[in-house]
Every structure is written in structure tokens, then in C-alpha cells.
Scaffold this motif. Structure first.
Motif, PDB file in Angstrom:
ATOM      1  N   THR A  98       0.664  -1.199   0.090  1.00 22.41           N
ATOM      2  CA  THR A  98       0.008   0.044  -0.157  1.00 22.41           C
ATOM      3  C   THR A  98       0.813   1.416   0.035  1.00 22.41           C
ATOM      4  OG1 THR A  98      -1.814  -1.124   1.181  1.00 22.41           O
ATOM      5  CG2 THR A  98      -1.765   1.383   1.223  1.00 22.41           C
ATOM      6  N   LEU A  99       1.786   1.271   0.758  1.00 27.48           N
ATOM      7  CA  LEU A  99       2.572   2.553   0.907  1.00 27.48           C
ATOM      8  C   LEU A  99       3.644   2.659  -0.071  1.00 27.48           C
ATOM      9  CD1 LEU A  99       3.179   2.605   5.013  1.00 27.48           C
ATOM     10  CD2 LEU A  99       1.635   3.782   3.798  1.00 27.48           C
ATOM     11  N   LYS A 100       3.592   4.241  -0.664  1.00 25.74           N
ATOM     12  CA  LYS A 100       4.715   4.293  -1.514  1.00 25.74           C
ATOM     13  C   LYS A 100       5.781   4.751  -0.815  1.00 25.74           C
ATOM     14  CE  LYS A 100       1.479   6.947  -3.645  1.00 25.74           C
ATOM     15  NZ  LYS A 100       0.962   7.911  -4.605  1.00 25.74           N
ATOM     16  N   GLY A 101       6.749   4.265  -1.085  1.00 28.98           N
ATOM     17  CA  GLY A 101       8.204   4.509  -0.464  1.00 28.98           C
ATOM     18  C   GLY A 101       8.785   3.545   0.261  1.00 28.98           C
TER      19      GLY A 101
ATOM     20  N   PHE B  52       5.469  12.131  12.123  1.00 23.28           N
ATOM     21  CA  PHE B  52       3.857  12.583  11.979  1.00 23.28           C
ATOM     22  C   PHE B  52       3.524  12.392  13.417  1.00 23.28           C
ATOM     23  CE2 PHE B  52       0.109  11.311   9.285  1.00 23.28           C
ATOM     24  CZ  PHE B  52      -0.973  11.782  10.220  1.00 23.28           C
ATOM     25  N   GLY B  53       3.902  11.572  14.406  1.00 21.74           N
ATOM     26  CA  GLY B  53       3.659  11.503  15.644  1.00 21.74           C
ATOM     27  C   GLY B  53       4.307  12.604  16.539  1.00 21.74           C
ATOM     28  N   LYS B  54       5.380  13.035  16.287  1.00 21.03           N
ATOM     29  CA  LYS B  54       6.124  14.381  17.116  1.00 21.03           C
ATOM     30  C   LYS B  54       5.461  15.370  16.640  1.00 21.03           C
ATOM     31  CE  LYS B  54      10.897  12.425  17.397  1.00 21.03           C
ATOM     32  NZ  LYS B  54      12.088  12.677  16.829  1.00 21.03           N
ATOM     33  N   ALA B  55       4.895  15.779  15.535  1.00 27.38           N
ATOM     34  CA  ALA B  55       4.091  16.800  15.123  1.00 27.38           C
ATOM     35  C   ALA B  55       2.893  17.065  15.965  1.00 27.38           C
ATOM     36  CB  ALA B  55       3.816  16.812  13.517  1.00 27.38           C
TER      37      ALA B  55
ATOM     38  N   TYR C 246       3.748  11.521   4.246  1.00 31.05           N
ATOM     39  CA  TYR C 246       3.416  10.263   4.694  1.00 31.05           C
ATOM     40  C   TYR C 246       1.999  10.129   4.319  1.00 31.05           C
ATOM     41  CZ  TYR C 246       2.615   6.375   7.867  1.00 31.05           C
ATOM     42  OH  TYR C 246       2.265   5.170   8.461  1.00 31.05           O
ATOM     43  N   THR C 247       0.996  11.043   4.494  1.00 32.72           N
ATOM     44  CA  THR C 247      -0.416  10.693   4.040  1.00 32.72           C
ATOM     45  C   THR C 247      -0.481  10.580   2.561  1.00 32.72           C
ATOM     46  OG1 THR C 247      -1.053  12.119   5.827  1.00 32.72           O
ATOM     47  CG2 THR C 247      -2.637  12.018   4.206  1.00 32.72           C
ATOM     48  N   LEU C 248       0.184  11.457   1.754  1.00 34.80           N
ATOM     49  CA  LEU C 248       0.168  11.398   0.173  1.00 34.80           C
ATOM     50  C   LEU C 248       0.902  10.251  -0.175  1.00 34.80           C
ATOM     51  CD1 LEU C 248       0.569  15.380  -0.565  1.00 34.80           C
ATOM     52  CD2 LEU C 248      -1.598  13.758  -0.204  1.00 34.80           C
ATOM     53  N   ALA C 249       1.730   9.538   0.555  1.00 37.16           N
ATOM     54  CA  ALA C 249       2.345   8.152   0.056  1.00 37.16           C
ATOM     55  C   ALA C 249       1.370   7.222   0.086  1.00 37.16           C
ATOM     56  CB  ALA C 249       3.481   7.816   1.065  1.00 37.16           C
ATOM     57  N   ILE C 250       0.131   7.355   0.582  1.00 37.91           N
ATOM     58  CA  ILE C 250      -0.956   6.359   0.723  1.00 37.91           C
ATOM     59  C   ILE C 250      -1.589   6.475  -0.595  1.00 37.91           C
ATOM     60  CG2 ILE C 250      -3.081   5.568   1.899  1.00 37.91           C
ATOM     61  CD1 ILE C 250      -1.801   6.960   4.294  1.00 37.91           C
ATOM     62  N   PRO C 251      -1.909   5.373  -1.427  1.00 35.00           N
ATOM     63  CA  PRO C 251      -2.696   5.790  -2.524  1.00 35.00           C
ATOM     64  C   PRO C 251      -3.929   6.177  -2.461  1.00 35.00           C
ATOM     65  CG  PRO C 251      -1.550   3.527  -2.504  1.00 35.00           C
ATOM     66  CD  PRO C 251      -1.595   4.180  -1.088  1.00 35.00           C
ATOM     67  N   ALA C 252      -4.542   6.881  -3.466  1.00 34.65           N
ATOM     68  CA  ALA C 252      -5.657   7.733  -3.299  1.00 34.65           C
ATOM     69  C   ALA C 252      -6.832   6.497  -3.357  1.00 34.65           C
ATOM     70  CB  ALA C 252      -6.170   8.309  -4.707  1.00 34.65           C
ATOM     71  N   CYS C 253      -6.544   5.351  -3.778  1.00 39.36           N
ATOM     72  CA  CYS C 253      -7.680   4.151  -3.745  1.00 39.36           C
ATOM     73  C   CYS C 253      -7.835   3.870  -2.182  1.00 39.36           C
ATOM     74  CB  CYS C 253      -7.300   3.212  -4.784  1.00 39.36           C
ATOM     75  SG  CYS C 253      -5.645   2.428  -4.407  1.00 39.36           S
ATOM     76  N   SER C 254      -6.681   3.947  -1.456  1.00 38.14           N
ATOM     77  CA  SER C 254      -7.083   3.564  -0.006  1.00 38.14           C
ATOM     78  C   SER C 254      -7.670   4.616   0.839  1.00 38.14           C
ATOM     79  CB  SER C 254      -5.517   3.234   0.319  1.00 38.14           C
ATOM     80  OG  SER C 254      -5.044   1.919  -0.285  1.00 38.14           O
TER      81      SER C 254
END
Length: 350
Positions: free
Chosen positions: A183-186, A198-201, A267-275
Motif C-alpha cells: 500500500t505505502l509508496k516509498g 508525524f507522531g512528533k508533530a 506520509y499521508t500522500l504516500a498512501i494511494p488515493a484508492c486507499s
């Protein structure tokens, strides 16, 4: 046959104790929902132990370490569960928190029923999170002591944000690779790094938002070396009138938080739009976090615990509703995030 206890714990009870995070949990793919939900319940129970100020810190620490031992498979003759019911559950004013503490036995049983990989992942995240709570209990004074202790160095704050939130992004990423392979790109290394950022933010946002409240229970997460640089002490921050004087310090930490959020966006945009479900689960905390930062930088009374920069519930629902039709478009999501970031940076003078 469905297990009614499991259904209750990971359904109504989880909803009752997780508040806005339940929105995220609801949209998770089915395979991730149980281990992530269970990890949340166990961590929330640990957090309740650590935050019950009617119990002396030493006793809280002992109970916290006992919970960690139970999560990691330690033997119990029933003493631990009895102690939880008598020493902690009885002190709770929120009924859901009380029920959670009284339901630790069934929750630990569910943990034992997970697959080996999921069980180890849940144990690892709960161990790390409770290490962060242990750090709080060992570092800061009793809430009623009238004393304030500040972290010393920025590195200490960075480690703390990893222990209580960065590790959650790491866990989330591992769960995604385990339950949604491909699923994850990268690369995994890149995505794990981004997950930590992400969590630190999110945690740095919480630290800044809750600064006034935390100071009043003796906790100053803003490092002493940074305070010194701006001519401030923890006692200065207790005075809401010093909010503008301390604003340069706030702005410096907001800039650092924005850098973390940029990684959260990638991170969020590395998740495909279909997911769509997984994307939404990551998008909502980013948007709510950025909205919180925007409130913070525009709040001239940010040190006043009565004027906390908190995104209102109706605003959260607006974000949720507006995000659904846009979630498949990288361009529109970037535009939304860039708009929020631009407003924050304009206030910072960037």
C-alpha cells in the motif's frame, strides 16, 4: 460466534474513551482495527493510571510498571487486576475510564488471541508509551507540590515526543505494512521515519496547546536552555500576562512543529488515493493539528489555561465532511494544507 466482550471493548467502550480518535479508528481497514484499537485501550488505561493525581506518584509508577509486565505476558494471580479495581478504578469520575480499568482482564485476553506478529507489535508500542509515562512520573514533581520542573535540553523534549507519540506513527506504519502490504509508496525506512515525525508533530502541538495547564501541575516541557535563551523561567510562564513576552519561544517551536507536519503530509500522500479509509485516517489528524497551530499563533493569551487553543467539535465535523470528496486528489489536499500552513507562516513572519 461473535465474542460479545470483544465487541463491547473494541466498540462502545473504545468509542467512549477515545473521543476524536475514534473517528480515525472507524475508517481503518478491518485487519488493522483490532490491534490498533486494543493498543489504544491498553495505552489509555496506562495513561489513566499515570494521570490519577489522587494516587501518589510512587504508587502510580508501581501500577504502571505492573500493567506493562502484564501486557508483556507476566504471570498474575489476580492481584494486579484487584489492585486496579480498588486503587485506580474507584478514583475515576468518568464512567468509561472506570469501566476500562475494570475490563483489563478481558483486554489482556484479547491481546493473547491476536496473531503473534500483531501481539508483539502491540506489546512493543504499549511498552514504549508506558516508558514515556514513566519518564513523566520520574521527572516531574507531585501535582500538588507547588513545584515546577522543566526539561533541560531540546533533545530531551525530542526524545519525549518520540516516547509518547512518535512511536505511534512507527507502530501505525508497521501495522500498515503487515495488514496492507504494497500500500505505502516509498521505502519502509523512509515511511517509518515519516511516521515518527508525524507522531512528533501531533505531540509538539499538544505540548504547546496545553502549556498553561501543564505548568499548573508542575510540568514544563519547554526546555530550560530554550527558556534561558529567551530570558524566561518556568515561573514566568505561569503568568498569562507574559504570553506576548514568551511568544518568540512559542513561534520557534511552532516552526519546528511545522517541519514535522510537512513530513506527516508526505506520509499521508504516500498512501494511494484508492486507499481512501487509510488516507482519511491520516489526513484528519494533520488537518486538525494544523488548525490547532493556527489558533495557537493567533492566541495572544496562549499561556492562559482558561483560553486553550482547541479546535471546536463543530469545526472537526466540518473538516471531516469537507475532506471526504477531496481525499482522492493530491493536488487539492496539498492546496488545503498549503493554505493552512501559509496562514501560520504569515503569522510567524516566515
Amino acid at each position: 460466534m461473535p465474542n460479545p466482550t470483544r465487541a463491547f471493548l473494541l466498540g462502545p467502550l473504545l468509542k467512549g474513551v477515545s473521543r476524536s480518535f475514534y473517528l480515525t479508528l472507524r475508517v481503518l481497514p478491518a485487519g488493522m482495527r483490532d490491534p490498533v484499537g486494543l493498543a489504544y485501550l491498553l495505552a489509555r488505561a496506562a495513561d489513566t493510571i499515570a494521570d490519577t493525581s489522587l494516587i501518589p506518584p510512587r504508587q502510580r509508577l508501581d501500577l504502571l510498571l505492573s500493567l506493562r509486565d502484564q501486557v508483556n505476558g507476566g504471570a498474575d494471580d489476580g492481584t494486579f487486576l484487584r489492585r486496579m479495581a480498588v486503587e485506580v478504578a474507584g478514583q475515576q469520575t468518568q464512567s468509561d475510564e472506570k469501566v476500562l480499568l475494570e475490563s483489563l482482564g478481558p483486554a489482556l485476553s484479547i491481546l493473547s488471541q491476536l496473531s503473534e506478529s500483531d501481539r508483539e507489535a502491540v506489546r512493543e508500542i504499549v511498552t514504549t508509551l508506558t516508558t514515556g509515562m514513566e519518564f513523566d512520573l520520574r521527572t516531574f514533581p507531585d501535582e500538588c507540590s507547588g513545584q515546577i520542573v522543566a526539561l533541560r535540553e531540546p533533545e530531551e523534549l525530542d526524545r519525549y515526543t518520540y516516547l509518547v507519540a512518535g512511536c505511534v506513527g512507527e507502530f501505525w506504519t508497521k501495522m500498515t505494512y503487515a495488514h496492507m502490504p504494497g500500500t505505502l509508496k516509498g521505502s519502509p525506512e523512509t515511511m517509518l521515519h515519516r511516521g515518527v515525525r508525524f507522531g512528533k508533530a501531533l505531540q509538539l502541538t499538544n505540548v504547546l496547546r496545553d502549556c498553561g495547564k501543564d505548568l499548573r501541575i508542575g510540568r514544563c516541557y519547554l526546555p530550560a536552555t530554550m527558556l534561558d535563551r529567551f530570558g524566561l523561567t518556568p515561573q514566568d510562564l505561569l503568568l498569562p500576562a507574559n504570553a506576548l513576552r514568551a511568544q518568540p519561544l512559542l513561534f520557534e517551536l511552532v516552526r519546528e512543529t511545522l517541519d514535522h507536519f510537512r513530513e506527516a503530509v508526505e506520509y499521508t500522500l504516500a498512501i494511494p488515493a484508492c486507499s481512501i479509509r487509510l488516507r482519511l485516517a491520516c489526513l484528519w489528524p494533520v488537518l486538525i493539528g494544523l488548525e490547532t497551530l493556527l489558533l495557537l499563533v493567533n492566541n495572544d493569551d496562549w499561556l492562559d489555561p482558561a483560553k486553550v487553543s482547541k479546535v471546536r467539535r463543530n469545526k472537526v465535523y466540518q473538516i471531516v465532511a469537507a475532506s471526504v470528496p477531496l481525499v482522492v486528489s493530491d493536488k487539492l489536499l496539498r492546496s488545503w494544507v498549503d493554505g493552512l500552513t501559509g496562514k501560520i507562516e504569515a503569522r510567524l513572519g516566515s
